[in-house]
Design an enzyme around this catalytic site. Structure first.
Site, PDB file in Angstrom:
ATOM      1  N   CYS A   8       0.848  -1.203   0.000  1.00  0.00           N
ATOM      2  CA  CYS A   8       0.000   0.000   0.000  1.00  0.00           C
ATOM      3  C   CYS A   8       0.883   1.252   0.000  1.00  0.00           C
ATOM      4  O   CYS A   8       0.553   2.251  -0.655  1.00  0.00           O
ATOM      5  CB  CYS A   8      -0.923   0.002   1.214  1.00  0.00           C
ATOM      6  SG  CYS A   8      -2.330  -1.117   1.056  1.00  0.00           S
ATOM      7  N   HIS A  47      -6.181  -2.695  -1.198  1.00  0.00           N
ATOM      8  CA  HIS A  47      -5.594  -3.624  -0.243  1.00  0.00           C
ATOM      9  C   HIS A  47      -6.531  -4.795   0.020  1.00  0.00           C
ATOM     10  O   HIS A  47      -7.686  -4.607   0.385  1.00  0.00           O
ATOM     11  CB  HIS A  47      -5.283  -2.925   1.082  1.00  0.00           C
ATOM     12  CG  HIS A  47      -4.697  -3.853   2.106  1.00  0.00           C
ATOM     13  ND1 HIS A  47      -3.353  -4.159   2.146  1.00  0.00           N
ATOM     14  CD2 HIS A  47      -5.287  -4.583   3.081  1.00  0.00           C
ATOM     15  CE1 HIS A  47      -3.135  -5.024   3.117  1.00  0.00           C
ATOM     16  NE2 HIS A  47      -4.287  -5.302   3.707  1.00  0.00           N
ATOM     17  N   GLY A  94       2.755 -19.650   1.984  1.00  0.00           N
ATOM     18  CA  GLY A  94       4.033 -18.975   1.750  1.00  0.00           C
ATOM     19  C   GLY A  94       3.919 -17.473   1.561  1.00  0.00           C
ATOM     20  O   GLY A  94       4.887 -16.822   1.168  1.00  0.00           O
ATOM     21  N   HIS A  99      -0.732  -8.623   1.063  1.00  0.00           N
ATOM     22  CA  HIS A  99      -1.441  -7.805   0.071  1.00  0.00           C
ATOM     23  C   HIS A  99      -1.341  -8.615  -1.225  1.00  0.00           C
ATOM     24  O   HIS A  99      -0.207  -8.915  -1.659  1.00  0.00           O
ATOM     25  CB  HIS A  99      -0.751  -6.434  -0.039  1.00  0.00           C
ATOM     26  CG  HIS A  99      -1.369  -5.473  -1.006  1.00  0.00           C
ATOM     27  ND1 HIS A  99      -1.654  -4.136  -0.696  1.00  0.00           N
ATOM     28  CD2 HIS A  99      -1.741  -5.632  -2.293  1.00  0.00           C
ATOM     29  CE1 HIS A  99      -2.174  -3.535  -1.751  1.00  0.00           C
ATOM     30  NE2 HIS A  99      -2.238  -4.419  -2.747  1.00  0.00           N
ATOM     31  N   HIS A 101      -0.668 -10.424  -4.447  1.00  0.00           N
ATOM     32  CA  HIS A 101       0.285 -10.135  -5.519  1.00  0.00           C
ATOM     33  C   HIS A 101       0.525 -11.376  -6.360  1.00  0.00           C
ATOM     34  O   HIS A 101       0.677 -12.481  -5.840  1.00  0.00           O
ATOM     35  CB  HIS A 101       1.605  -9.595  -4.968  1.00  0.00           C
ATOM     36  CG  HIS A 101       2.201 -10.406  -3.855  1.00  0.00           C
ATOM     37  ND1 HIS A 101       1.727 -10.347  -2.566  1.00  0.00           N
ATOM     38  CD2 HIS A 101       3.223 -11.289  -3.840  1.00  0.00           C
ATOM     39  CE1 HIS A 101       2.439 -11.161  -1.796  1.00  0.00           C
ATOM     40  NE2 HIS A 101       3.347 -11.760  -2.555  1.00  0.00           N
ATOM     41  N   HIS A 103       3.115 -13.150  -8.654  1.00  0.00           N
ATOM     42  CA  HIS A 103       4.536 -13.165  -9.037  1.00  0.00           C
ATOM     43  C   HIS A 103       4.653 -13.544 -10.509  1.00  0.00           C
ATOM     44  O   HIS A 103       4.010 -14.495 -10.966  1.00  0.00           O
ATOM     45  CB  HIS A 103       5.300 -14.252  -8.264  1.00  0.00           C
ATOM     46  CG  HIS A 103       5.525 -13.989  -6.822  1.00  0.00           C
ATOM     47  ND1 HIS A 103       6.703 -13.471  -6.343  1.00  0.00           N
ATOM     48  CD2 HIS A 103       4.742 -14.193  -5.735  1.00  0.00           C
ATOM     49  CE1 HIS A 103       6.647 -13.376  -5.018  1.00  0.00           C
ATOM     50  NE2 HIS A 103       5.462 -13.815  -4.622  1.00  0.00           N
TER      51      HIS A 103
HETATM   52  P1  AMP Z   1       5.295 -13.612  -0.990  1.00  0.00           P
HETATM   53  O1  AMP Z   1       6.217 -14.513  -0.224  1.00  0.00           O
HETATM   54  O2  AMP Z   1       4.540 -14.336  -2.076  1.00  0.00           O
HETATM   55  O3  AMP Z   1       4.402 -12.812  -0.076  1.00  0.00           O
HETATM   56  O4  AMP Z   1       6.234 -12.617  -1.773  1.00  0.00           O
HETATM   57  C1  AMP Z   1       6.532 -11.337  -1.343  1.00  0.00           C
HETATM   58  C2  AMP Z   1       7.500 -10.764  -2.356  1.00  0.00           C
HETATM   59  O5  AMP Z   1       7.552  -9.365  -2.174  1.00  0.00           O
HETATM   60  C3  AMP Z   1       8.933 -11.306  -2.215  1.00  0.00           C
HETATM   61  O6  AMP Z   1       9.352 -11.828  -3.482  1.00  0.00           O
HETATM   62  C4  AMP Z   1       9.721 -10.073  -1.814  1.00  0.00           C
HETATM   63  O7  AMP Z   1      11.033 -10.058  -2.333  1.00  0.00           O
HETATM   64  C5  AMP Z   1       8.872  -8.950  -2.373  1.00  0.00           C
HETATM   65  N1  AMP Z   1       8.997  -7.655  -1.706  1.00  0.00           N
HETATM   66  C6  AMP Z   1       8.927  -7.392  -0.390  1.00  0.00           C
HETATM   67  N2  AMP Z   1       9.069  -6.073  -0.159  1.00  0.00           N
HETATM   68  C7  AMP Z   1       9.224  -5.479  -1.371  1.00  0.00           C
HETATM   69  C8  AMP Z   1       9.426  -4.148  -1.802  1.00  0.00           C
HETATM   70  N3  AMP Z   1       9.500  -3.120  -0.936  1.00  0.00           N
HETATM   71  N4  AMP Z   1       9.553  -3.913  -3.129  1.00  0.00           N
HETATM   72  C9  AMP Z   1       9.499  -4.920  -4.023  1.00  0.00           C
HETATM   73  N5  AMP Z   1       9.310  -6.213  -3.663  1.00  0.00           N
HETATM   74  C10 AMP Z   1       9.191  -6.494  -2.350  1.00  0.00           C
HETATM   75 ZN    ZN Z   2      -1.785  -3.293   1.180  1.00  0.00          ZN
END
Ligand code: AMP
Ligand code: ZN
Length: 141
Positions: A8, A47, A94, A99, A101, A103
């Site tokens: 966020c 969010h 995992g 939030h 996302h 990958h």
């Molecule tokens: P997950 O384990 O699926 O929640 O993945 C979280 C991902 O967010 C990981 O690949 C982290 O490297 C990435 N991450 C965490 N903080 C940031 C950030 N500030 N900017 C970019 N990626 C981030």
């Molecule tokens: Zn968020």
């Protein structure tokens, strides 16, 4: 908006991200700790911790952007031999950043990244009966 949420903060431009794409609903940016070069994240600006908290219309917007990024990664980084589209939906799946996302993970041979399984997993194929039993528990969806 959740004021404790790093993604966020990225949406609000309080925290830096290398932003690849942005519209009213979606943002995509480079992962801070990439598995391979090009590893990106596609998020909803809204969010939500879990996929199920998002309206279907919004959730479905993640994938077309993800696919565009994947295609661009393959073009720019030819060592990319495959793409993992991956969502960790919940802590026990995992999920580290709460939030939603998607990958976009470029994969190349012997890149050292893999899921690990208990050795017993490799010997086990479900019978037709076992698969049917599980399916019967799940339908109708
Ligand atoms: P997950 O384990 O699926 O929640 O993945 C979280 C991902 O967010 C990981 O690949 C982290 O490297 C990435 N991450 C965490 N903080 C940031 C950030 N500030 N900017 C970019 N990626 C981030
Ligand atoms: Zn968020």
């Amino acid at each position: 908006m959740n004021s404790d949420c790093i993604f966020c903060k990225i949406v609000n431009k309080e925290v830096f991200a290398a932003v690849l794409f942005e519209d009213d609903d979606i943002m995509a940016f480079m992962d801070i700790k990439p598995i391979n070069e090009g590893h990106s994240l596609v998020i909803t600006k809204k969010h939500a911790v879990l996929v199920d908290e998002l309206e279907e219309e919004l959730y479905l917007k993640l994938f077309p952007i993800g696919r565009k990024i994947a295609n661009k990664i393959k073009e720019v980084f030819p060592e990319t031999k495959g793409i993992m589209y991956f969502i960790a939906d919940g802590e026990h799946a995992g999920q580290e950043v709460p939030h939603v996302h998607l990958h976009i993970i470029p994969r190349k041979p012997n890149d050292g990244f893999d899921f690990t399984f208990d050795p017993a997993y490799y010997d086990r194929l479900l019978t037709e009966e076992e698969r049917t039993k599980v399916k019967d528990k799940l339908i109708p969806i």
